[in-house]
Motif scaffolding. Structure first.
Motif, PDB file in Angstrom:
ATOM      1  N   MET A 130       4.767  -1.470  -9.830  1.00  0.00           N
ATOM      2  CA  MET A 130       5.914  -0.877 -10.516  1.00  0.00           C
ATOM      3  C   MET A 130       7.160  -0.999  -9.651  1.00  0.00           C
ATOM      4  N   ASP A 131       8.135  -1.719 -10.159  1.00  0.00           N
ATOM      5  CA  ASP A 131       9.385  -1.959  -9.447  1.00  0.00           C
ATOM      6  C   ASP A 131      10.311  -0.753  -9.597  1.00  0.00           C
ATOM      7  N   ILE A 132      10.842  -0.264  -8.502  1.00  0.00           N
ATOM      8  CA  ILE A 132      11.690   0.935  -8.517  1.00  0.00           C
ATOM      9  C   ILE A 132      12.928   0.739  -9.382  1.00  0.00           C
ATOM     10  N   ALA A 133      13.590  -0.384  -9.217  1.00  0.00           N
ATOM     11  CA  ALA A 133      14.870  -0.586  -9.891  1.00  0.00           C
ATOM     12  C   ALA A 133      14.737  -1.166 -11.295  1.00  0.00           C
ATOM     13  N   ASN A 134      13.690  -1.930 -11.582  1.00  0.00           N
ATOM     14  CA  ASN A 134      13.625  -2.654 -12.850  1.00  0.00           C
ATOM     15  C   ASN A 134      12.676  -2.079 -13.887  1.00  0.00           C
ATOM     16  N   HIS A 135      11.809  -1.164 -13.515  1.00  0.00           N
ATOM     17  CA  HIS A 135      10.923  -0.526 -14.489  1.00  0.00           C
ATOM     18  C   HIS A 135      11.450   0.875 -14.795  1.00  0.00           C
ATOM     19  N   GLN A 136      11.432   1.227 -16.063  1.00  0.00           N
ATOM     20  CA  GLN A 136      11.924   2.554 -16.431  1.00  0.00           C
ATOM     21  C   GLN A 136      10.810   3.569 -16.217  1.00  0.00           C
ATOM     22  N   TRP A 137      10.841   4.224 -15.105  1.00  0.00           N
ATOM     23  CA  TRP A 137       9.837   5.231 -14.749  1.00  0.00           C
ATOM     24  C   TRP A 137      10.484   6.580 -14.511  1.00  0.00           C
ATOM     25  N   LEU A 138      11.807   6.606 -14.476  1.00  0.00           N
ATOM     26  CA  LEU A 138      12.580   7.838 -14.314  1.00  0.00           C
ATOM     27  C   LEU A 138      13.440   8.066 -15.561  1.00  0.00           C
ATOM     28  N   PRO A 139      13.846   9.313 -15.826  1.00  0.00           N
ATOM     29  CA  PRO A 139      14.709   9.566 -16.989  1.00  0.00           C
ATOM     30  C   PRO A 139      16.015   8.764 -16.946  1.00  0.00           C
ATOM     31  N   GLN A 140      16.574   8.602 -15.759  1.00  0.00           N
ATOM     32  CA  GLN A 140      17.789   7.810 -15.552  1.00  0.00           C
ATOM     33  C   GLN A 140      17.500   6.773 -14.478  1.00  0.00           C
ATOM     34  N   PRO A 141      18.180   5.639 -14.509  1.00  0.00           N
ATOM     35  CA  PRO A 141      17.947   4.630 -13.465  1.00  0.00           C
ATOM     36  C   PRO A 141      18.195   5.212 -12.070  1.00  0.00           C
ATOM     37  N   PRO A 142      17.407   4.774 -11.085  1.00  0.00           N
ATOM     38  CA  PRO A 142      17.587   5.306  -9.737  1.00  0.00           C
ATOM     39  C   PRO A 142      18.882   4.801  -9.106  1.00  0.00           C
ATOM     40  N   SER A 143      19.474   5.652  -8.321  1.00  0.00           N
ATOM     41  CA  SER A 143      20.633   5.249  -7.522  1.00  0.00           C
ATOM     42  C   SER A 143      20.334   5.656  -6.090  1.00  0.00           C
ATOM     43  N   PHE A 144      20.503   4.719  -5.198  1.00  0.00           N
ATOM     44  CA  PHE A 144      20.186   4.960  -3.796  1.00  0.00           C
ATOM     45  C   PHE A 144      21.396   5.544  -3.081  1.00  0.00           C
ATOM     46  N   ARG A 145      21.146   6.419  -2.135  1.00  0.00           N
ATOM     47  CA  ARG A 145      22.247   7.028  -1.401  1.00  0.00           C
ATOM     48  C   ARG A 145      22.568   6.277  -0.120  1.00  0.00           C
ATOM     49  N   ARG A 146      21.799   5.299   0.217  1.00  0.00           N
ATOM     50  CA  ARG A 146      22.039   4.500   1.420  1.00  0.00           C
ATOM     51  C   ARG A 146      22.116   3.025   1.039  1.00  0.00           C
ATOM     52  N   ASP A 147      22.718   2.248   1.923  1.00  0.00           N
ATOM     53  CA  ASP A 147      22.746   0.805   1.704  1.00  0.00           C
ATOM     54  C   ASP A 147      21.360   0.229   1.972  1.00  0.00           C
ATOM     55  N   GLY A 148      21.050  -0.900   1.342  1.00  0.00           N
ATOM     56  CA  GLY A 148      19.748  -1.540   1.432  1.00  0.00           C
ATOM     57  C   GLY A 148      19.449  -2.051   2.831  1.00  0.00           C
ATOM     58  N   PRO A 149      18.316  -2.638   3.045  1.00  0.00           N
ATOM     59  CA  PRO A 149      17.334  -2.982   2.014  1.00  0.00           C
ATOM     60  C   PRO A 149      16.527  -1.762   1.565  1.00  0.00           C
ATOM     61  N   TRP A 150      16.464  -1.583   0.263  1.00  0.00           N
ATOM     62  CA  TRP A 150      15.773  -0.441  -0.315  1.00  0.00           C
ATOM     63  C   TRP A 150      14.297  -0.751  -0.517  1.00  0.00           C
ATOM     64  N   PRO A 151      13.492   0.282  -0.653  1.00  0.00           N
ATOM     65  CA  PRO A 151      12.094   0.028  -1.028  1.00  0.00           C
ATOM     66  C   PRO A 151      12.077  -0.607  -2.417  1.00  0.00           C
ATOM     67  N   THR A 152      11.137  -1.487  -2.664  1.00  0.00           N
ATOM     68  CA  THR A 152      11.113  -2.186  -3.952  1.00  0.00           C
ATOM     69  C   THR A 152      10.055  -1.642  -4.901  1.00  0.00           C
ATOM     70  N   LYS A 153       8.927  -1.214  -4.385  1.00  0.00           N
ATOM     71  CA  LYS A 153       7.838  -0.730  -5.236  1.00  0.00           C
ATOM     72  C   LYS A 153       7.716   0.787  -5.140  1.00  0.00           C
ATOM     73  N   VAL A 154       7.317   1.406  -6.235  1.00  0.00           N
ATOM     74  CA  VAL A 154       7.156   2.858  -6.279  1.00  0.00           C
ATOM     75  C   VAL A 154       6.138   3.310  -5.238  1.00  0.00           C
ATOM     76  N   ARG A 155       5.136   2.502  -4.977  1.00  0.00           N
ATOM     77  CA  ARG A 155       4.098   2.833  -3.992  1.00  0.00           C
ATOM     78  C   ARG A 155       4.694   3.146  -2.616  1.00  0.00           C
ATOM     79  N   GLU A 156       5.813   2.510  -2.295  1.00  0.00           N
ATOM     80  CA  GLU A 156       6.459   2.714  -0.991  1.00  0.00           C
ATOM     81  C   GLU A 156       7.042   4.115  -0.847  1.00  0.00           C
TER      82      GLU A 156
END
Length: 153
Positions: free
Chosen positions: A68-94
């Motif tokens: 499950m991709d954090i940014a591309n799969h709809q798993w949250l009510p609203q799309p995720p927004s990161f509070r820090r600059d990347g590189p961000w975690p990519t998978k929900v498992r992380e």
């Protein structure tokens, strides 16, 4: 009705319908990741147009989080927004603690705003050995019906 067939491509992976289309049109990826190929049949083009309806009316129920991709799969009510600059975690498992099998609150607090952390923490992690599943969010039973598609379109 085409959306129903697209839903079958996502959820009935043992059917002959799925195996034929998988072999012909998306042998190396999932139905939701596939793109329009050259010289497709009219039916296949129509099924790909139904992808948008499926994506709009469904959400992911978290399992192991490995696919499950954090940014591309709809798993949250609203799309995720990161509070820090990347590189961000990519998978929900992380975002999960490997030892406890629960959300890693330290990682959540590091990467996400407080309100987004609450959204993530409200998602139960019951079956970490199963893949995430796509559920229909347009009715209480979370099951796809042709009638419920009209609320999405």
């Amino acid at each position: 009705m085409l959306a129903k067939q697209a839903w079958r491509l996502l959820n009935q992976k043992n059917s002959l319908f799925f195996r034929v289309y998988k072999a012909r049109y998306f042998p190396t990826c999932s139905f939701l990741e596939t793109k329009l190929s050259s010289n497709p049949l009219y039916v296949w083009k129509s099924l790909l147009q139904a992808q948008e309806v499926i994506l709009e009316g469904s959400k992911w129920k978290v399992g192991s989080g490995t696919s499950m991709d954090i940014a591309n799969h709809q798993w949250l009510p609203q799309p995720p927004s990161f509070r820090r600059d990347g590189p961000w975690p990519t998978k929900v498992r992380e975002l999960m603690d490997e030892v406890t099998g629960q959300w890693d609150r330290t990682k959540l607090a590091y990467w996400f705003e407080r309100h987004k952390c609450y959204d993530i923490l409200s998602i139960p992690l019951n079956n970490l050995h199963a893949n995430g599943i796509l559920v229909w969010k347009e009715n209480k039973s979370q099951s796809f019906t042709v009638k419920s598609v009209y609320g999405v379109v």
